[in-house]
Design an enzyme around this catalytic site. Sequence first.
Site, mmCIF file in Angstrom:
data_model
loop_
_atom_site.group_PDB
_atom_site.id
_atom_site.type_symbol
_atom_site.label_atom_id
_atom_site.label_comp_id
_atom_site.label_asym_id
_atom_site.label_seq_id
_atom_site.Cartn_x
_atom_site.Cartn_y
_atom_site.Cartn_z
ATOM 1 N N ALA A 121 15.521 -4.622 2.926
ATOM 2 C CA ALA A 121 15.201 -5.554 3.822
ATOM 3 C C ALA A 121 16.040 -6.648 3.852
ATOM 4 O O ALA A 121 16.824 -7.080 4.823
ATOM 5 C CB ALA A 121 13.716 -6.324 3.345
ATOM 6 N N ALA B 138 13.608 4.363 -4.720
ATOM 7 C CA ALA B 138 12.816 5.076 -3.659
ATOM 8 C C ALA B 138 13.356 6.690 -3.896
ATOM 9 O O ALA B 138 14.435 6.978 -3.594
ATOM 10 C CB ALA B 138 13.200 4.725 -2.327
ATOM 11 N N ARG C 27 -2.781 8.296 -0.510
ATOM 12 C CA ARG C 27 -2.821 8.128 -1.968
ATOM 13 C C ARG C 27 -3.797 7.499 -2.794
ATOM 14 O O ARG C 27 -4.094 7.555 -3.929
ATOM 15 C CB ARG C 27 -1.685 7.098 -2.019
ATOM 16 C CG ARG C 27 -0.437 7.633 -2.748
ATOM 17 C CD ARG C 27 0.535 6.792 -2.561
ATOM 18 N NE ARG C 27 1.960 7.442 -2.044
ATOM 19 C CZ ARG C 27 2.994 6.919 -1.882
ATOM 20 N NH1 ARG C 27 3.221 5.539 -2.035
ATOM 21 N NH2 ARG C 27 3.794 7.595 -1.612
ATOM 22 N N HIS D 289 2.540 0.488 -8.096
ATOM 23 C CA HIS D 289 3.818 1.145 -7.428
ATOM 24 C C HIS D 289 4.037 0.232 -6.161
ATOM 25 O O HIS D 289 5.178 -0.094 -5.746
ATOM 26 C CB HIS D 289 3.257 2.356 -6.682
ATOM 27 C CG HIS D 289 4.172 3.143 -5.796
ATOM 28 N ND1 HIS D 289 5.556 3.511 -6.588
ATOM 29 C CD2 HIS D 289 4.391 3.602 -4.668
ATOM 30 C CE1 HIS D 289 6.314 4.098 -5.611
ATOM 31 N NE2 HIS D 289 5.610 4.176 -4.187
ATOM 32 N N ARG E 193 -1.093 1.918 2.448
ATOM 33 C CA ARG E 193 0.309 2.148 2.939
ATOM 34 C C ARG E 193 0.411 3.999 3.021
ATOM 35 O O ARG E 193 0.208 4.703 1.821
ATOM 36 C CB ARG E 193 1.514 1.893 2.408
ATOM 37 C CG ARG E 193 2.715 2.234 2.761
ATOM 38 C CD ARG E 193 3.721 1.502 1.980
ATOM 39 N NE ARG E 193 4.021 1.974 0.624
ATOM 40 C CZ ARG E 193 4.726 2.720 0.124
ATOM 41 N NH1 ARG E 193 5.688 3.239 0.844
ATOM 42 N NH2 ARG E 193 4.739 3.220 -1.257
#
Length: 522
Positions: free
Chosen positions: A15, A45, A288, A349, A384
């Site tokens: 970002a 990641a 998830r 996470h 997410r």
Amino acid sequence: MRREYDFLVIGSGIAGLSYALKVADAGTVALVSKSTLDETNTAYAQGGISSVMYEPDNFEKHFQDTMVAGDQICNPETVKKVVTEAPRQIKQLLEWGTQFDKSEDGKFDLHREGGHSEYRILHHKDNTGEEIQRALIQQVRTHKNIHVFESHFAVDIITQHHLGHITERWMTDIECYGAYVFNPKTNSVETFLAKSTLMASGGIGNIYQTTTNPVIATGDGIAMVYRAKGIIENMEFVQFHPTSLYNPGERPSFLITEAMRGYGAILRRRDGKKFMHKYDERECLAPRDIVARAIDNEMKNTGDDFVYLDVTHKDPEETKKHFPNIYKKCLGLGIDITKEYIPVVPAAHYVCGGIKVDTNAHSSIKHLYACGECSSTGLHGANRLASNSLIEAIVYADAAATDAIKHKEEIEINHAIPEWNDEGTSLPEEMVLITQTSKEVEQIMSNYVGIVRSNLRLKRALDRLELIYRETESLFDKSTVSQRLCELRNKINVGYLVIKMAQKRKESRGLHYNIDYPEKVD
Ligand code: FAD
Ligand code: SIN
């Protein structure tokens, strides 16, 4: 020490770096990072970055997958924006030198992860974040307008409050003038003034005992904006990754990418039995929240400390080719993943909520933007979708940069801002108390505010945290600034926000599961 720039950026993950690159041609940029530039969640990641690339995939499918994973409370406008702008931002990453794996036919080799109905995850082996971070750092280091401040710790954003004007929670015209930043080399707090500021400080994983996040993820930006009376939302939705490597004592926990389940890996109990079919028809490829809760439940029922991920039925050479780092890491611990099961546990996470922003990535505080994991754009809703975070960060960094450039000439730097005042403070006498209290926060959050919650557990967590809050605030008031004390304070603020927002939600939805309200309220 006072410094002045057109643009201030706090954070050097995807970002912060991509925003810095986009505004740098329009003015001077200060890029502040509390560690080295490459110590970020971004660099860890693994799985990849999602974007619709080829048929039969299309925007509508990516939109629907995101909405379903988010348990239908994602902001549709945001989802549409991210999904449709993703290919353009992937192109931008490629132009900046990022390498994504390709198949023999020259097309990108796309992976699939839980909750995705199509193959749409671009990746670089199993270390995609490291590759993105590398390419962005290379660009940033060579841009003459970007001034990099590594090992500089942002303590607080500067608002009217620092001019002696008391800001009430209901105030709608709070303005950000920059940030107070601690320089450990000089042991002093410097004043960074800017026309606009971007908060890109990443996640909060370290409020928990077990996390995939590196040590920098202590929720600093969210805590700073909360203290400055900006709007924070959706903090109850903390994502636990289902499969981090079970290796007690290792921090951060090593991630076993979800792409491995996309590749065909199967979850098994310690006795070898499969269990995901009992929880969801998508089995190991369910979103998830469902997989993490299923593992948590199996571990509670069996009393085991972990479950297994089994990839032994797949071609060993293919496994090594797709997941070279995971293969190497496990082998180092004596586990040959092509022949043996991998012990895994869920770990904190990702935080879906954070600093509330609009579609220009603008927060509720004037001249303050936020993007990446510390922000809440509405993309993730209650959970997410895998690999939607890196793409969200770069799409919103682009939006923030466009808006910040557009308004740059209208904003004056505020020269009335006073220097940081540390009169009457001294070094904290016992650093061990800070370390100890930090561990207590992690214990409280892990024991009472984890994957499964209850009213009683949340109340207990709040009661315990309030005591720690009072002790720490009193210590902060009489101490000179130290990074560890500031991080502790931020962890307490963020823990508080997670608990309070969890208490407010009288239902179970997505990542927030409360046994006292097991149903969803529509
Ligand atoms: P970060 O990359 O975390 O950067 C935060 C920056 O802020 C750092 O430079 C830090 O030093 C700085 N900072 C923080 N506080 C301060 C302060 N007080 N002062 C100064 N600087 C400060 N997402 C995906 O989409 N796909 C994946 O495959 C994926 N895999 C993941 C695997 C792991 C192990 C982890 C931990 C996360 C993964 N994620 C993945 C999530 C994703 O990596 C992050 O959400 C994303 O990288 C966040 O980027 P960011 O720029 O917002 O923050
Ligand atoms: C993973 O590789 O499993 C992580 C992907 C993500 O967090 O989006």
